[in-house]
Design an enzyme around this catalytic site. Structure first.
Site, short mmCIF file in Angstrom:
data_model
loop_
_atom_site.label_atom_id
_atom_site.label_comp_id
_atom_site.label_asym_id
_atom_site.label_seq_id
_atom_site.Cartn_x
_atom_site.Cartn_y
_atom_site.Cartn_z
N GLU A 4 1.01 -1.10 0.02
CA GLU A 4 -0.11 0.06 -0.07
C GLU A 4 0.67 1.12 -0.02
OE1 GLU A 4 -3.56 0.55 -0.33
OE2 GLU A 4 -2.87 2.31 -0.54
N THR A 62 -5.96 1.55 -5.51
CA THR A 62 -5.18 0.33 -5.37
C THR A 62 -5.99 -0.70 -6.52
OG1 THR A 62 -5.09 0.44 -3.05
CG2 THR A 62 -4.93 -1.79 -4.09
C1 GP9 Z 1 -8.64 -0.91 0.32
C2 GP9 Z 1 -7.34 -0.62 0.05
C3 GP9 Z 1 -7.04 0.80 -0.22
O1 GP9 Z 1 -9.06 -2.11 0.31
O2 GP9 Z 1 -7.02 -1.52 -1.02
O3 GP9 Z 1 -7.54 1.34 -1.17
P1 GP9 Z 1 -6.98 2.69 -1.83
O4 GP9 Z 1 -7.59 3.84 -1.08
O5 GP9 Z 1 -5.49 2.72 -1.66
O6 GP9 Z 1 -7.47 2.91 -3.15
MN MN Z 2 -3.72 1.59 -2.33
#
Ligand code: GP9
Ligand code: MN
Length: 412
Positions: A39, A83
């Site tokens: 992340e 993401t």
């Molecule tokens: C949520 C995580 C974060 O499940 O994948 O998402 P993002 O805000 O980074 O798109």
């Molecule tokens: Mn993300």
């Protein structure tokens, strides 16, 4: 319709030699693939220090390891779908949309995604992510892309003690995933999506093992602490894979999904990096980690090629020794020499070996200086980039893969 997809197919074939195999073709044949989407992880975290302590000691060692190939000029190409965009690009080698998230708007399309292809080559496929299954419409989209299994929040024991920020901490996330991972029929392709290093980068004090940074941006200040936590979680995960006997039969791919620090924090970023964040620097900050870790491999290296998320699918297929000859992808195997190569960002910015183009200015990639005298050098590339983004959009908006036969005659 079918004439449109033929035109796109011709464009793709003109620009890549589908018969060519890279040196590493098949090096990970029949191995499990463990893909970790980290992340909000940007490259500038690597080798950074806060008050004399490394932010990412584990990843720093990993990228130098002889079992790791690290692409240091790997760009995320995501847009509003964050993401989910990064996942979409990786699984399909298509671009995300300029507006909205394709995971929501076109989840019922025909695709020819990695899980589907790997399934047809005997792989079991799964996703591990400790968030609500319907977030980003993942439950629907994973089905469309051919995933066998999705372990969402319900598959985990989420308590007050083990969660903070967006939910289950990454350490508990990996620990609780291992037993299920062990149960996967081999070979498997399993994707892990971390959560802790997510804006606004919250971490309980007793989980923090480095100081915060000290600047005008609380966001940037906190970012290093959660990044360090995730680095520790990854270290622990590698050990758990070893203990579970999974490690040596697997190839592990680590990738940052997108930026964590937006341009709103440019002044604090500029302080940290000790340089002004120009439009050129902003593009260079869109580099995220991409490491291919192959246990037992001896020729680890740091690669300089300009590559991006769009290249992951063809690269992975090639490492696994799968020739998806009829696949349609905008990316190319990162291990093949590609003279034509550009890495396009969704807003039309692009990076080539020589140039960085953004906001109407063409920069020398090495020096970051605007190229005044040869203003024209970026122009032909810009036109190609626009065409390619448009082709990708047409595939998605027109659901054009309905009209294309992916049947692979010689699939081995
Ligand atoms: C949520 C995580 C974060 O499940 O994948 O998402 P993002 O805000 O980074 O798109
Ligand atoms: Mn993300």
């Amino acid at each position: 319709d079918s004439s449109e997809i033929s035109e796109i197919k011709n464009y793709i074939n003109e620009n890549s030699d589908t018969d060519e195999k890279s040196e590493l073709f098949g090096i990970a044949e029949d191995k499990n693939v463990i893909f970790v989407s980290i992340e909000s992880f940007q490259n500038f975290l690597l080798d950074s220090e806060i008050n004399g302590k490394e932010t990412t000691p584990f990843l720093n060692d990993l990228k130098e390891s002889e079992e790791t190939i690290w692409f240091k000029n790997f760009y995320h190409q995501t847009a509003q779908g964050k993401t989910s965009d990064s996942e979409f690009i990786v699984e399909n080698s298509l671009y995300p949309l300029g507006r909205g998230a394709v995971y929501f708007t076109h989840a019922q399309n025909e695709y020819h995604a990695l899980p589907e292809i790997l399934n047809s080559h005997g792989y079991t496929t799964s996703v591990f992510h400790a968030n609500n299954k319907s977030f980003w419409n993942r439950d629907v989209m994973y089905d469309t892309m051919g995933y066998d299994k999705f372990y969402g929040e319900q598959a985990y024991e989420v308590t007050k003690e083990n969660s903070f920020g967006w939910g289950l901490g990454d350490k508990a996330f990996f620990s609780q995933s291992i037993d299920e991972l062990k149960q996967q029929e081999k070979p498997f392709y399993s994707k892990f999506i971390t959560l802790t290093n997510h804006f606004p980068f919250e971490l309980p004090e007793d989980e923090a093992n480095i100081d915060k940074y000290d600047s005008s941006s609380e966001t940037l200040n906190s970012y290093f602490q959660t990044a360090r936590y995730t680095d520790e979680a990854l270290k622990q995960f590698f050990q758990q894979l070893k203990d579970a006997g999974i490690y040596k039969d697997s190839v592990i791919i680590l990738m940052g999904d997108h930026y964590g620090i937006s341009e709103f924090h440019n002044s604090a970023m500029g302080d940290f990096l000790n340089k002004e964040i120009t439009p050129y620097q902003h593009i260079q900050l869109q580099r995220v980690p991409f490491m291919v870790h192959i246990p037992g491999y001896k020729n680890g290296e740091i690669r300089e090629e300009v590559v991006g998320q769009i290249d992951v699918k063809p690269t992975l297929l090639s490492l696994l020794g799968i020739k998806a000859e009829k696949d349609l992808s905008f990316g190319t195997d990162m291990f093949l020499d590609d003279q034509q190569k550009f890495t396009a960002l969704r807003d039309g910015s692009f990076i080539t070996e020589k140039y960085v183009y953004t906001e109407g200015t063409c920069y020398d990639r090495q020096t970051g200086e605007p190229i005044q005298s040869e203003k024209q050098v970026c122009k032909p590339i810009k036109q190609k980039v626009e065409k390619e983004l448009e082709y990708s959009d047409n595939i998605i908006y027109g659901d054009l893969f309905r009209f294309y036969d992916f049947t692979n005659k010689d699939s081995e």
